[in-house]
Design a protein around this motif. Structure first.
Motif, mmCIF file in Angstrom:
data_model
loop_
_atom_site.group_PDB
_atom_site.id
_atom_site.type_symbol
_atom_site.label_atom_id
_atom_site.label_comp_id
_atom_site.label_asym_id
_atom_site.label_seq_id
_atom_site.Cartn_x
_atom_site.Cartn_y
_atom_site.Cartn_z
ATOM 1 N N VAL A 146 36.970 -20.323 -23.801
ATOM 2 C CA VAL A 146 36.296 -19.666 -24.928
ATOM 3 C C VAL A 146 35.476 -20.683 -25.712
ATOM 4 O O VAL A 146 34.313 -20.439 -26.052
ATOM 5 C CB VAL A 146 37.320 -18.962 -25.856
ATOM 6 C CG1 VAL A 146 36.683 -18.569 -27.184
ATOM 7 C CG2 VAL A 146 37.900 -17.744 -25.168
ATOM 8 N N THR A 147 36.057 -21.840 -25.973
ATOM 9 C CA THR A 147 35.361 -22.884 -26.718
ATOM 10 C C THR A 147 34.122 -23.357 -25.961
ATOM 11 O O THR A 147 33.054 -23.525 -26.555
ATOM 12 C CB THR A 147 36.318 -24.064 -27.004
ATOM 13 O OG1 THR A 147 37.446 -23.562 -27.736
ATOM 14 C CG2 THR A 147 35.638 -25.155 -27.808
ATOM 15 N N CYS A 148 34.240 -23.543 -24.654
ATOM 16 C CA CYS A 148 33.090 -23.965 -23.838
ATOM 17 C C CYS A 148 31.976 -22.919 -23.874
ATOM 18 O O CYS A 148 30.794 -23.264 -23.981
ATOM 19 C CB CYS A 148 33.522 -24.242 -22.402
ATOM 20 S SG CYS A 148 34.524 -25.723 -22.207
ATOM 21 N N ILE A 149 32.345 -21.643 -23.790
ATOM 22 C CA ILE A 149 31.343 -20.578 -23.845
ATOM 23 C C ILE A 149 30.651 -20.577 -25.197
ATOM 24 O O ILE A 149 29.422 -20.468 -25.285
ATOM 25 C CB ILE A 149 31.974 -19.201 -23.549
ATOM 26 C CG1 ILE A 149 32.418 -19.124 -22.088
ATOM 27 C CG2 ILE A 149 30.986 -18.067 -23.860
ATOM 28 C CD1 ILE A 149 33.258 -17.904 -21.756
ATOM 29 N N GLN A 150 31.425 -20.730 -26.267
ATOM 30 C CA GLN A 150 30.840 -20.737 -27.606
ATOM 31 C C GLN A 150 29.906 -21.928 -27.793
ATOM 32 O O GLN A 150 28.828 -21.790 -28.363
ATOM 33 C CB GLN A 150 31.949 -20.730 -28.661
ATOM 34 C CG GLN A 150 32.698 -19.420 -28.703
ATOM 35 C CD GLN A 150 33.946 -19.463 -29.566
ATOM 36 O OE1 GLN A 150 34.557 -20.508 -29.768
ATOM 37 N NE2 GLN A 150 34.342 -18.301 -30.066
ATOM 38 N N ILE A 151 30.301 -23.079 -27.291
ATOM 39 C CA ILE A 151 29.442 -24.267 -27.384
ATOM 40 C C ILE A 151 28.162 -24.042 -26.591
ATOM 41 O O ILE A 151 27.071 -24.363 -27.053
ATOM 42 C CB ILE A 151 30.192 -25.527 -26.895
ATOM 43 C CG1 ILE A 151 31.270 -25.906 -27.913
ATOM 44 C CG2 ILE A 151 29.228 -26.692 -26.666
ATOM 45 C CD1 ILE A 151 32.245 -26.954 -27.411
ATOM 46 N N GLN A 152 28.311 -23.469 -25.407
ATOM 47 C CA GLN A 152 27.137 -23.202 -24.576
ATOM 48 C C GLN A 152 26.189 -22.225 -25.280
ATOM 49 O O GLN A 152 24.976 -22.391 -25.235
ATOM 50 C CB GLN A 152 27.580 -22.649 -23.228
ATOM 51 C CG GLN A 152 26.477 -22.599 -22.216
ATOM 52 C CD GLN A 152 27.013 -22.318 -20.825
ATOM 53 O OE1 GLN A 152 28.179 -21.999 -20.628
ATOM 54 N NE2 GLN A 152 26.149 -22.435 -19.848
ATOM 55 N N ARG A 153 26.749 -21.210 -25.922
ATOM 56 C CA ARG A 153 25.912 -20.250 -26.656
ATOM 57 C C ARG A 153 25.200 -20.903 -27.838
ATOM 58 O O ARG A 153 24.073 -20.550 -28.143
ATOM 59 C CB ARG A 153 26.759 -19.078 -27.154
ATOM 60 C CG ARG A 153 27.100 -18.101 -26.071
ATOM 61 C CD ARG A 153 27.816 -16.915 -26.630
ATOM 62 N NE ARG A 153 27.979 -15.887 -25.622
ATOM 63 C CZ ARG A 153 28.670 -14.791 -25.801
ATOM 64 N NH1 ARG A 153 29.270 -14.567 -26.956
ATOM 65 N NH2 ARG A 153 28.771 -13.911 -24.839
ATOM 66 N N GLN A 155 24.394 -24.099 -27.965
ATOM 67 C CA GLN A 155 23.484 -25.094 -27.413
ATOM 68 C C GLN A 155 22.191 -24.475 -26.896
ATOM 69 O O GLN A 155 21.121 -25.074 -27.019
ATOM 70 C CB GLN A 155 24.190 -25.848 -26.285
ATOM 71 C CG GLN A 155 23.359 -26.921 -25.645
ATOM 72 C CD GLN A 155 24.068 -27.553 -24.455
ATOM 73 O OE1 GLN A 155 25.050 -27.022 -23.930
ATOM 74 N NE2 GLN A 155 23.565 -28.678 -24.024
ATOM 75 N N LYS A 156 22.266 -23.292 -26.349
ATOM 76 C CA LYS A 156 21.119 -22.662 -25.700
ATOM 77 C C LYS A 156 19.897 -22.524 -26.609
ATOM 78 O O LYS A 156 18.798 -22.894 -26.204
ATOM 79 C CB LYS A 156 21.525 -21.311 -25.110
ATOM 80 C CG LYS A 156 20.478 -20.715 -24.211
ATOM 81 C CD LYS A 156 20.990 -19.458 -23.546
ATOM 82 C CE LYS A 156 19.933 -18.916 -22.611
ATOM 83 N NZ LYS A 156 20.409 -17.782 -21.852
ATOM 84 N N GLU A 160 16.152 -24.270 -25.971
ATOM 85 C CA GLU A 160 14.934 -23.489 -25.885
ATOM 86 C C GLU A 160 13.867 -23.982 -26.869
ATOM 87 O O GLU A 160 12.686 -24.017 -26.557
ATOM 88 C CB GLU A 160 15.236 -21.997 -26.105
ATOM 89 C CG GLU A 160 15.992 -21.388 -24.933
ATOM 90 C CD GLU A 160 16.486 -19.977 -25.217
ATOM 91 O OE1 GLU A 160 16.228 -19.440 -26.318
ATOM 92 O OE2 GLU A 160 17.144 -19.423 -24.328
ATOM 93 N N ARG A 161 14.298 -24.377 -28.047
ATOM 94 C CA ARG A 161 13.348 -24.893 -29.053
ATOM 95 C C ARG A 161 12.753 -26.229 -28.628
ATOM 96 O O ARG A 161 11.592 -26.511 -28.875
ATOM 97 C CB ARG A 161 14.023 -25.028 -30.413
ATOM 98 C CG ARG A 161 14.289 -23.685 -31.047
ATOM 99 C CD ARG A 161 14.544 -23.878 -32.471
ATOM 100 N NE ARG A 161 13.227 -23.925 -33.127
ATOM 101 C CZ ARG A 161 12.974 -23.448 -34.306
ATOM 102 N NH1 ARG A 161 13.932 -22.882 -34.973
ATOM 103 N NH2 ARG A 161 11.774 -23.531 -34.828
ATOM 104 N N ILE A 162 13.587 -27.054 -28.007
ATOM 105 C CA ILE A 162 13.125 -28.365 -27.542
ATOM 106 C C ILE A 162 12.078 -28.206 -26.443
ATOM 107 O O ILE A 162 11.118 -28.958 -26.387
ATOM 108 C CB ILE A 162 14.317 -29.230 -27.074
ATOM 109 C CG1 ILE A 162 15.177 -29.626 -28.280
ATOM 110 C CG2 ILE A 162 13.843 -30.459 -26.324
ATOM 111 C CD1 ILE A 162 16.486 -30.290 -27.919
ATOM 112 N N LYS A 163 12.243 -27.217 -25.593
ATOM 113 C CA LYS A 163 11.314 -26.987 -24.474
ATOM 114 C C LYS A 163 9.938 -26.523 -24.941
ATOM 115 O O LYS A 163 8.972 -26.656 -24.234
ATOM 116 C CB LYS A 163 11.904 -25.973 -23.494
ATOM 117 C CG LYS A 163 13.073 -26.503 -22.716
ATOM 118 C CD LYS A 163 13.633 -25.451 -21.801
ATOM 119 C CE LYS A 163 14.872 -25.966 -21.091
ATOM 120 N NZ LYS A 163 15.478 -24.943 -20.254
#
Length: 164
Positions: A146-153, A155-156, A160-163
């Motif tokens: 759950v923590t990994c999914i939340q971090i991934q969400r 981070q995304k 996207e802003r950096i790109k």
């Protein structure tokens, strides 16, 4: 396996789906709908402490891979989820050295570093306190996912802003 690898009336999985993943999918899909919902996933997943994964973990995992927003995943989406679960389990098991089904704060920080994250000790403590409902200062595998999914969400949007 179930005959031709598909349920009656349900399309065949992509030829790129691993036969072992198909077999797991068909085992989990108890109602033989060709789709797995979070309840079916929850019934199939047990953490290292002998308990089923939390409903929150299963709902997040289904939501992460439910590309058509049906609340369920098909065998192709399940293959993606299966790959992620195995990656997360590999990292988790690497730090759950005593096979207790949980990792402590320092181990969690090391696991995140292995995954490329450099979190402050305070943030790691926060993540554990947010996940650990029993105040053992540990995190179980389903809480870790759950923590990994939340971090991934989280981070995304930054990626996207950096790109841009």
């Amino acid at each position: 396996m179930f005959g031709n690898g598909a349920y009656p009336g349900v399309g065949r999985p992509s030829p790129a789906v691993d036969p072992q993943v198909q077999q797991w999918f068909y085992t989990i899909d108890k109602d033989r709908s060709g789709q797995i919902n979070w309840e079916e996933l929850q019934a199939a997943l047990v953490n290292g402490q002998g308990q089923n994964f939390s409903s929150a973990a299963c709902k997040l995992m289904i939501g992460m891979f439910d590309t058509d927003h049906t609340g369920t995943i098909d065998v192709n989406e399940f293959q993606l989820l299966f790959g992620y679960i195995n990656q997360w389990l590999s990292v988790f098991k690497n730090y759950d050295r005593d096979s207790s089904g949980s990792i402590e704060e320092a181990e969690l920080a090391q696991a995140f570093q292995q995954m490329g994250f450099r979190f402050s000790p305070e943030f790691v403590k926060f993540l554990i306190s947010k996940s650990d409902l029993k105040n053992h200062k540990q995190i179980t595998v389903d809480q870790f996912i759950v923590t990994c999914i939340q971090i991934q969400r989280l981070q995304k949007p930054f990626e996207e802003r950096i790109k841009r």
